[in-house]
Write a protein that holds these residues in place. Structure first.
Motif, PDB file in Angstrom:
ATOM      1  N   PRO A 220      48.944  76.766  57.838  1.00 25.32           N
ATOM      2  CA  PRO A 220      49.326  77.309  59.145  1.00 25.32           C
ATOM      3  C   PRO A 220      49.089  78.810  59.207  1.00 25.32           C
ATOM      4  N   TRP A 221      48.730  79.266  60.381  1.00 22.26           N
ATOM      5  CA  TRP A 221      48.598  80.689  60.608  1.00 22.26           C
ATOM      6  C   TRP A 221      49.945  81.252  60.993  1.00 22.26           C
TER       7      TRP A 221
ATOM      8  N   THR B 227      53.493  79.517  66.780  1.00 20.00           N
ATOM      9  CA  THR B 227      52.817  78.226  66.933  1.00 20.00           C
ATOM     10  C   THR B 227      51.909  77.934  65.741  1.00 20.00           C
ATOM     11  N   GLY B 228      52.127  78.614  64.618  1.00 17.37           N
ATOM     12  CA  GLY B 228      51.254  78.482  63.446  1.00 17.37           C
ATOM     13  C   GLY B 228      51.105  77.062  62.943  1.00 17.37           C
ATOM     14  N   TRP B 229      52.218  76.344  62.801  1.00 12.48           N
ATOM     15  CA  TRP B 229      52.133  74.971  62.314  1.00 12.48           C
ATOM     16  C   TRP B 229      51.365  74.099  63.305  1.00 12.48           C
ATOM     17  N   TYR B 230      51.655  74.264  64.570  1.00 11.72           N
ATOM     18  CA  TYR B 230      50.971  73.486  65.607  1.00 11.72           C
ATOM     19  C   TYR B 230      49.478  73.805  65.606  1.00 11.72           C
ATOM     20  N   ASP B 231      49.127  75.109  65.537  1.00 12.87           N
ATOM     21  CA  ASP B 231      47.728  75.520  65.548  1.00 12.87           C
ATOM     22  C   ASP B 231      46.960  74.950  64.363  1.00 12.87           C
ATOM     23  N   ALA B 232      47.638  74.725  63.238  1.00 12.19           N
ATOM     24  CA  ALA B 232      46.987  74.179  62.049  1.00 12.19           C
ATOM     25  C   ALA B 232      46.964  72.653  62.058  1.00 12.19           C
ATOM     26  N   GLY B 233      47.491  72.028  63.104  1.00 17.25           N
ATOM     27  CA  GLY B 233      47.481  70.575  63.191  1.00 17.25           C
ATOM     28  C   GLY B 233      48.578  69.911  62.375  1.00 17.25           C
TER      29      GLY B 233
END
Length: 138
Positions: free
Chosen positions: A25-26, A30-36
């Motif tokens: 994740p970034w 929203t890092g976890w979401y952005d990393a799928g």
């Protein structure tokens, strides 16, 4: 560049040679979401492991009901907190028989983990150290 990005980048570089294929994740809200990745939603279920509350600790029917309540709240994780005890901060060893004998406590914690996995929850163990003297334990 945000202040937290450099430590995250260094940590990512340290892990890059581990062979893990999972996306990382970034930073950011929203890092976890952005990393799928799916969100980690969890809660702690504290122990009741003493003789005053028989049948109500880890691995018991009330604990199983608490797991169902956690799921109804949207939890995907639970943390379990087994305890150890020391008299003070002098290095004399840890007594793992906190409120019940160690053998029973270990059995109950293992059963609690099994029950959580049985209903689809992931488990994080968070061992706690109880210092009888009340001294600062950090």
């Amino acid at each position: 560049m945000p202040r937290f990005f450099l430590p995250f980048l260094l940590f990512s570089l340290l892990l890059s040679g581990t062979g893990h294929a999972r996306p990382r994740p970034w930073p950011g809200p929203t890092g976890w979401y952005d990393a799928g990745l799916s969100p980690c939603r969890g809660l702690t279920i504290g122990p009741i492991e003493n003789t005053r509350h028989p049948g109500k600790g880890y691995g018991s029917a009330p604990y199983r009901r608490m797991l169902q309540e956690a799921i109804s709240l949207g939890a995907t994780w639970v943390s379990i907190t087994p305890f150890g005890r020391v008299l003070n901060r002098k290095p004399t060893g840890v007594d793992f028989s906190f409120e019940v004998p160690f053998v029973q406590n270990r059995r109950d914690v293992l059963e609690a983990i099994r029950q959580a996995h049985e209903v689809g929850l992931k488990v994080m163990l968070v061992p706690h150290l109880w210092v009888e003297s009340g001294e600062w334990r950090a």
